[in-house]
Design a protein around this motif. Structure first.
Motif, PDB file in Angstrom:
ATOM      1  N   ALA A 171      23.942  24.177  98.012  1.00 33.03           N
ATOM      2  CA  ALA A 171      23.550  24.135  96.631  1.00 33.03           C
ATOM      3  C   ALA A 171      22.854  25.240  95.933  1.00 33.03           C
ATOM      4  N   THR A 172      23.053  25.096  94.324  1.00 32.05           N
ATOM      5  CA  THR A 172      22.627  26.312  93.773  1.00 32.05           C
ATOM      6  C   THR A 172      21.162  26.527  94.152  1.00 32.05           C
ATOM      7  N   ASN A 173      20.286  25.685  94.157  1.00 36.10           N
ATOM      8  CA  ASN A 173      18.846  26.192  94.263  1.00 36.10           C
ATOM      9  C   ASN A 173      18.299  26.274  95.604  1.00 36.10           C
ATOM     10  N   PHE A 174      19.126  25.907  96.513  1.00 36.89           N
ATOM     11  CA  PHE A 174      18.622  26.073  97.909  1.00 36.89           C
ATOM     12  C   PHE A 174      19.396  27.095  98.570  1.00 36.89           C
ATOM     13  N   GLY A 175      20.408  27.131  99.159  1.00 41.45           N
ATOM     14  CA  GLY A 175      21.310  27.930  99.895  1.00 41.45           C
ATOM     15  C   GLY A 175      21.670  29.367  99.201  1.00 41.45           C
TER      16      GLY A 175
ATOM     17  N   MET B 264      21.913  19.308  93.458  1.00 33.89           N
ATOM     18  CA  MET B 264      21.660  18.142  93.518  1.00 33.89           C
ATOM     19  C   MET B 264      21.355  17.200  92.168  1.00 33.89           C
ATOM     20  N   GLN B 265      20.636  18.271  91.193  1.00 32.59           N
ATOM     21  CA  GLN B 265      20.397  17.842  89.975  1.00 32.59           C
ATOM     22  C   GLN B 265      20.823  19.099  89.067  1.00 32.59           C
TER      23      GLN B 265
ATOM     24  N   PHE C 156      18.207  25.654  85.704  1.00 33.42           N
ATOM     25  CA  PHE C 156      17.070  26.348  86.017  1.00 33.42           C
ATOM     26  C   PHE C 156      17.227  27.854  86.719  1.00 33.42           C
ATOM     27  N   ALA C 157      17.980  27.482  87.730  1.00 34.97           N
ATOM     28  CA  ALA C 157      18.219  28.739  88.603  1.00 34.97           C
ATOM     29  C   ALA C 157      19.008  29.617  87.949  1.00 34.97           C
ATOM     30  N   CYS C 158      20.224  29.186  87.154  1.00 36.21           N
ATOM     31  CA  CYS C 158      20.878  30.015  86.470  1.00 36.21           C
ATOM     32  C   CYS C 158      20.460  30.755  85.537  1.00 36.21           C
ATOM     33  N   GLN C 159      19.396  30.230  84.644  1.00 35.71           N
ATOM     34  CA  GLN C 159      19.077  30.598  83.452  1.00 35.71           C
ATOM     35  C   GLN C 159      17.786  31.576  83.828  1.00 35.71           C
TER      36      GLN C 159
END
Length: 196
Positions: free
Chosen positions: A131-135, A160-161, A167-170
């Motif tokens: 997932a984007t904001n985990f792994g 997951m959301q 948020f991670a991408c931006q």
């Protein structure tokens, strides 16, 4: 936004946790089938040019479980079945791809990923996966700390959301690297220096 130039010989595609337990989840903003499909497109482009493709998998039963307010694995949760930790067949992992096994969110700590990349002369990592904001984010932070240039395939990852992904991408990925679409990266491959 400037174009991304990709030298296939010094670039690796690193795809995080495209395992059955992730690819069967409800993801946002991109559904799992689109994420996996875009990862396959990127991997095919890299392989066709002799580039390095790395699939990272996590051993779910060996993840560290420390006290947390909202742990990923709730107490008493049974271990996932063996097929859950297998790569999704849709990910199309090939015999020539490198597989790295981890036991935490990030793909560097306790693995041979850095050694594999350094021995191949890799300077740039393209990241995708779940997932984007985990792994993905944990791997990106470690890669940045180790001096790798980073490119994020925004639609070849999801969370997951939707809010966590966005948020991670931006707010994180644009500070440590470049965020582009799968299409933009394929265009950059095709305009690049050719084979590795």
């Amino acid at each position: 936004m400037d174009d991304v130039k990709i030298d296939i010989g010094s670039t690796a595609l690193v795809l995080i946790d495209l395992q059955n337990f992730n690819t069967t989840r409800e993801l946002a903003p991109h559904p799992a089938d689109r994420v996996v499909g875009n990862c396959v497109l990127l991997a095919d482009e890299m392989r066709n040019r002799g580039g390095m493709v790395v699939f990272v998998r996590v051993l779910m039963g060996e993840l560290l479980a420390l006290p947390a307010d909202n742990p990923m694995k709730k107490p008493g949760t049974p271990e996932p079945p063996p097929e859950a930790i297998q790569f999704s067949s849709d990910a199309q992992v090939q015999a020539t791809d490198i597989v790295v096994t981890k036991r935490q969110w990030g793909a560097f700590y306790g693995t041979n990923l850095e050694q594999l990349l350094r021995r191949r002369g890799i300077e740039t990592i393209i990241l995708g996966g779940i997932a984007t904001n985990f792994g993905v984010e944990s791997t990106a932070r470690a890669a940045f700390d180790q001096g790798f240039a980073l490119v994020f395939a925004e639609d070849a990852m999801s969370g997951m959301q939707a809010e966590a992904h966005e948020f991670a991408c931006q707010n994180t990925f644009k500070v440590v690297g470049k965020v582009r679409s799968t299409r933009a990266l394929i265009d950059a491959f095709q305009a690049g220096t050719g084979d590795a």
